[in-house]
Design an enzyme around this catalytic site. Structure first.
Site, PDB file in Angstrom:
ATOM      1  N   GLY A  89     -20.396  37.793 127.435  1.00 49.14           N
ATOM      2  CA  GLY A  89     -20.966  36.499 127.802  1.00 49.14           C
ATOM      3  C   GLY A  89     -20.641  36.113 129.227  1.00 49.14           C
ATOM      4  O   GLY A  89     -20.162  36.936 130.001  1.00 49.14           O
ATOM      5  N   ASN A  90     -20.945  34.869 129.572  1.00 51.70           N
ATOM      6  CA  ASN A  90     -20.642  34.381 130.920  1.00 51.70           C
ATOM      7  C   ASN A  90     -20.126  32.948 130.852  1.00 51.70           C
ATOM      8  O   ASN A  90     -20.091  32.346 129.792  1.00 51.70           O
ATOM      9  CB  ASN A  90     -21.884  34.499 131.819  1.00 51.70           C
ATOM     10  CG  ASN A  90     -23.024  33.647 131.326  1.00 51.70           C
ATOM     11  OD1 ASN A  90     -22.969  32.424 131.396  1.00 51.70           O
ATOM     12  ND2 ASN A  90     -24.066  34.285 130.799  1.00 51.70           N
ATOM     13  N   ARG A  91     -19.722  32.404 131.979  1.00 55.06           N
ATOM     14  CA  ARG A  91     -19.018  31.123 132.015  1.00 55.06           C
ATOM     15  C   ARG A  91     -19.916  29.912 132.195  1.00 55.06           C
ATOM     16  O   ARG A  91     -19.434  28.824 132.497  1.00 55.06           O
ATOM     17  CB  ARG A  91     -17.984  31.132 133.150  1.00 55.06           C
ATOM     18  CG  ARG A  91     -16.899  32.156 132.954  1.00 55.06           C
ATOM     19  CD  ARG A  91     -15.845  32.052 134.048  1.00 55.06           C
ATOM     20  NE  ARG A  91     -14.917  33.160 134.011  1.00 55.06           N
ATOM     21  CZ  ARG A  91     -13.905  33.245 133.138  1.00 55.06           C
ATOM     22  NH1 ARG A  91     -13.699  32.280 132.272  1.00 55.06           N
ATOM     23  NH2 ARG A  91     -13.112  34.293 133.155  1.00 55.06           N
ATOM     24  N   SER A  92     -21.209  30.047 132.033  1.00 59.40           N
ATOM     25  CA  SER A  92     -22.090  28.896 132.221  1.00 59.40           C
ATOM     26  C   SER A  92     -21.802  27.817 131.177  1.00 59.40           C
ATOM     27  O   SER A  92     -21.753  28.087 129.977  1.00 59.40           O
ATOM     28  CB  SER A  92     -23.547  29.341 132.124  1.00 59.40           C
ATOM     29  OG  SER A  92     -24.386  28.213 132.254  1.00 59.40           O
TER      30      SER A  92
END
Ligand code: C5P
Length: 226
Positions: free
Chosen positions: A29-32
């Site tokens: 995943g990512n940190r958005s």
């Protein structure tokens, strides 16, 4: 812009960040945080638009007055965005979409082993923004989808040149280029950006609340829909 300048308009906003399953319990995943996309949805509702918010893994309450579709993976986000876009006037892709996903999703949890772990092979995800632009270029008038397509991008250097090239490559009308670095953007309530307009114009949005950037985007969208 005037307060109700999006009245009668249908808009789609994607927010958050997609997750790609490795096995039933793990993901890439990512940190958005989804804060910018939610600010876009809130301000569009305030300006009278009918808003569909496609939210990928966002831990925020639903904005009042928006239809919220919650998704997890890029495939789910793509399906929800394309479906909602079919009858929309504008689509804003604020979500951070995973460029790659694991080539295979394990049906059961990967076990710890004594030897070296298996590498995770990746495969490319579809580019939803480019697909919207491509569809608009090819389709007949009745099936062209949104009249205004907006993308987001994080560029660190040569913002104008790289941004204009990306805008053209993706076939969108506006590209919001975030300034990244030094605690900017991710998970913070403030943002600074340059909004690139197809054809060469650039609108600077100074550091401030994500609502301010959202309103600038809707100003530019409303002008194009008028
Ligand atoms: O190419 P890049 O990831 O910098 O482009 C960012 C923009 O493209 C964002 O608007 C993002 O939502 C969109 N995007 C997409 N599908 C992808 C990757 C990015 O729609 N697979």
């Amino acid at each position: 812009g005037s307060p109700r300048d999006l009245a009668g308009r249908k808009v789609v906003v994607s927010a958050g960040g997609t997750r790609e399953a490795i096995d039933p319990v793990r993901y890439i995943g990512n940190r958005s945080s989804g804060l910018q996309g939610y600010a876009l949805a809130r301000t569009a509702v305030a300006r009278g638009a009918e808003v569909t918010l496609v939210a990928a893994n966002v831990a925020l309450p639903d904005p009042a007055g928006a239809k919220v579709v919650r998704v997890e993976s890029t495939a789910e986000l793509r399906e929800a965005v394309l479906e909602a876009s079919a009858y929309a006037d504008a689509v804003v892709m604020a979500a951070a979409v995973a460029d790659f996903r694991p080539a295979t999703r394990h049906d059961s949890k990967i076990k710890k082993t004594d030897g070296e772990p298996e590498p995770i092979r990746l495969t490319k995800n579809p580019d939803i923004l480019a697909e919207l632009g491509e569809r608009r270029r090819r389709a007949s008038a009745a099936e062209r989808g949104p009249e205004v397509i907006v993308g987001f991008a994080a560029e660190t250097d040569d913002v104008l040149a790289n941004g204009q090239a990306k805008l053209a490559r993706k076939g969108c009308d506006l590209l919001v280029v975030n300034q990244v670095g030094e605690g900017l953007a991710f998970g913070t309530p403030d943002n600074a950006a340059t909004v690139l307009v197809a054809g060469g114009d650039a609108v600077e949005v100074p550091f401030g609340p994500k609502e301010d950037l959202a309103d600038t985007v809707w100003d530019l969208v409303a002008t194009r829909l008028a």
